[in-house]
Design an enzyme around this catalytic site. Structure first.
Site, PDB file in Angstrom:
ATOM      1  N   CYS B 190      -3.631  -3.654  -0.484  1.00 25.27           N
ATOM      2  CA  CYS B 190      -3.403  -3.115  -1.900  1.00 25.27           C
ATOM      3  C   CYS B 190      -2.631  -2.023  -2.069  1.00 25.27           C
ATOM      4  O   CYS B 190      -2.333  -1.339  -3.008  1.00 25.27           O
ATOM      5  CB  CYS B 190      -4.929  -2.700  -2.759  1.00 25.27           C
ATOM      6  N   ARG B 236      -1.836  -3.024 -10.417  1.00 24.58           N
ATOM      7  CA  ARG B 236      -2.807  -4.040 -10.038  1.00 24.58           C
ATOM      8  C   ARG B 236      -4.324  -3.402  -9.884  1.00 24.58           C
ATOM      9  O   ARG B 236      -5.099  -4.283 -10.274  1.00 24.58           O
ATOM     10  CB  ARG B 236      -2.192  -4.561  -8.803  1.00 24.58           C
TER      11      ARG B 236
END
Lengths: 235, 290
Positions: B190, B236
């Site tokens: 991430c 995100r």
């Protein structure tokens, strides 16, 4: 017609590929016997020290993380000093195979990555028994108000590199000897104590901890020659 | 005319004649390609590798007429100066299983071979495919680690700060985000590191095909792609926080987690295209005037 130049370059490549194939080590050398774990070897209580497991807080292993890929086993323990009540964090990270993706990360590289500033870094020899010393490194680092004193060592097979360059050199040396070594990072740190006292405390803990390990099981922690010497002394 | 004709015929057959080079390269590159496919390419951090390799090879094949047109004499010493360190890096890399050296070695050998065959003029003019192919060399793990960790921290703190503006119960400690009763760990994937590499590769490839090789222009766009990729990753993480808060852990970690990643990568790519469209208009017009 094939030019001499092309033939020369082509054969140099084939020779390099052959050399690489011949020099690639295929044996593995692991001081930690298969099936044994570091957390079984290192005692949780000894000489008044008590501990609690903090592996999940300090080294959370998720399948995807770099940590999980780097090390087969990580152990985090917080040891409490019976005399002062100070808490020392021990982190052990063991990897079966030391290779490209799998290699020990030295705290002087890792700490800055997590925001810590390194104030000092020096090599040191930890006295384990008369004439038995362990090459290690002392670090002082700070993050905002927190000051952290750390003693750590790394083991690569039977080698104990005290710097990144030495670690790389030993990897090549082990490969030339024909084997892939296992690796261990043993790190002890304490927060909020002046570095001079902190290092005394850490050295005392390490000495007492190694002494408390079963004499025949010390090799994965301090290497076979030292473990053997201590065993011979009856320590 | 006949001399010229035989010359052309000779040139046409020049490639098969250099079969020792091709053989040498294949013997070196094949084990590396297998290892890359098994180790690096199957992971998210190396997923762009085979795409770069295939498209980069296509770029070079496309330039075959140029190789012959720009052909010039090569200096054997310079060839040796590229070849020998590359071979040494390759052997060392295979010996200690260090992919950066091994793949870098194969790359260097390839450059040395093209240099010895076609000379420096071709390489100087068409440097882009080589720079592009260099992206397929896995970077040293400790550099990736040193960049990933602070990026993860940054992404976590910005994402948390943005969601806090919506008055949701969210906080973070390092890379662990707490939202209501849930606890989310921002993983290496991430951090946005992978999408930075992926976006840079695809973006540069596109710019090269559309605008040609301009070092300044490619550099400016590449510099802008990095914040775009990081922003996309912050978005995100925000989406995953919101999904978790409103629909629970299962939804947040399930298909939508993955879909959000792909969707944002596509958005980021379109942003790069849009930026290119806007920037090229001013950049190339001003250049023409000058």
């Amino acid at each position: 017609m094939i030019s001499r130049r092309d033939a020369l370059i082509g054969s140099a490549c084939v020779a390099a590929a052959g050399t690489a194939y011949a020099l690639t080590p295929r044996r593995t050398l692991a001081l930690l016997p298969h099936g044994l774990r570091m957390d079984r070897i290192v005692p949780t209580e000894f000489r008044g020290w008590t501990s609690r497991d903090v592996t999940d807080e300090f080294a959370p292993q998720t399948e995807d993380s770099l940590l999980a890929k780097l090390y087969g086993e990580t152990v985090g323990r917080l040891y409490t000093d019976p005399a002062s009540g100070a808490e020392v964090l021990m982190l052990l990270a063991h990897g079966d195979v030391q290779s490209n993706e799998l290699q020990l990360h030295r705290p002087e590289v890792c700490f800055p990555a997590y925001g810590w500033t390194i104030d000092s870094s020096a090599e040191t020899d930890l006295a384990l028994a008369p004439q038995v010393t362990l090459p290690a490194r002392k670090l002082v680092a700070h993050l905002e108000q927190a000051q952290l004193s750390t003693i750590y060592w790394t083991r690569l097979g039977e080698y104990f590199p005290v710097s990144g360059n030495e670690q790389r050199l030993y990897r090549v040396r082990a490969a030339l000897d024909g084997y892939v070594p296992d690796g261990l990072l043993a790190r002890f740190s304490v927060e909020g104590i002046a570095p001079k006292h902190a290092f005394d405390l850490l050295a005392r803990l390490i000495g007492e901890l190694v002494a408390a390990v079963k004499p025949t099981a010390r090799a994965p922690l301090i290497g076979s020659p030292r473990a053997g010497a201590m065993l011979a002394m009856g320590r | 005319v006949t001399a010229e004709k035989t010359d052309t015929v000779a040139r046409k057959f020049a490639v098969p004649e250099s079969w020792p080079l091709i053989l040498g390269f294949v013997v070196l590159a094949l084990p590396t390609a297998f290892k890359l496919a098994n180790q690096n390419w199957s992971e998210e951090s190396g997923a762009q590798g085979p795409i770069i390799l295939a498209t980069g090879a296509w770029l070079l094949l496309r330039l075959r007429p140029e190789m012959h047109r720009l052909r010039s004499a090569s200096n054997p010493w310079l060839t040796a100066l590229i070849l020998i360190p590359a071979l040494l890096a390759y052997v060392l890399g295979r010996m200690v299983d260090y992919m950066t050296f091994e793949a870098g070695g194969v790359f260097g050998v390839g450059v040395a071979m093209l240099y010895t065959q076609f000379g420096g003029r071709f390489l100087r003019k068409h440097w882009f495919p080589f720079l592009y192919l260099a992206f397929a060399i896995p970077p040293p793990v400790y550099i990736v680690l040193a960049l990933t960790a602070p990026l993860k921290q940054f992404v976590s703190s910005i994402a948390t700060a943005v969601v806090q503006l919506l008055d949701l119960p969210v906080s973070h400690q390092g890379v662990v985000i707490y939202v209501a009763q849930y606890q989310l760990l921002v993983e290496d994937a991430c951090s946005g590191m992978n999408s930075i590499f992926g976006l840079l590769a695809i973006g540069l490839f596109y710019i090269y095909l559309v605008r040609g090789a301009s070092l300044l222009y490619s550099g400016i766009l590449a510099a802008l792609m990095i914040p775009i990729a990081i922003t996309a990753n912050i978005v995100r993480v925000i989406i995953v926080i919101l999904l978790t808060y409103y629909f629970g852990d299962e939804v947040g970690q399930g298909f939508l987690h993955f879909a959000a990643g792909i969707f944002l990568f596509v958005i980021a790519l379109f942003l790069v295209f849009a930026l290119d469209a806007a920037l090229s208009w001013t950049f190339f017009r001003r250049r023409k005037q000058a």
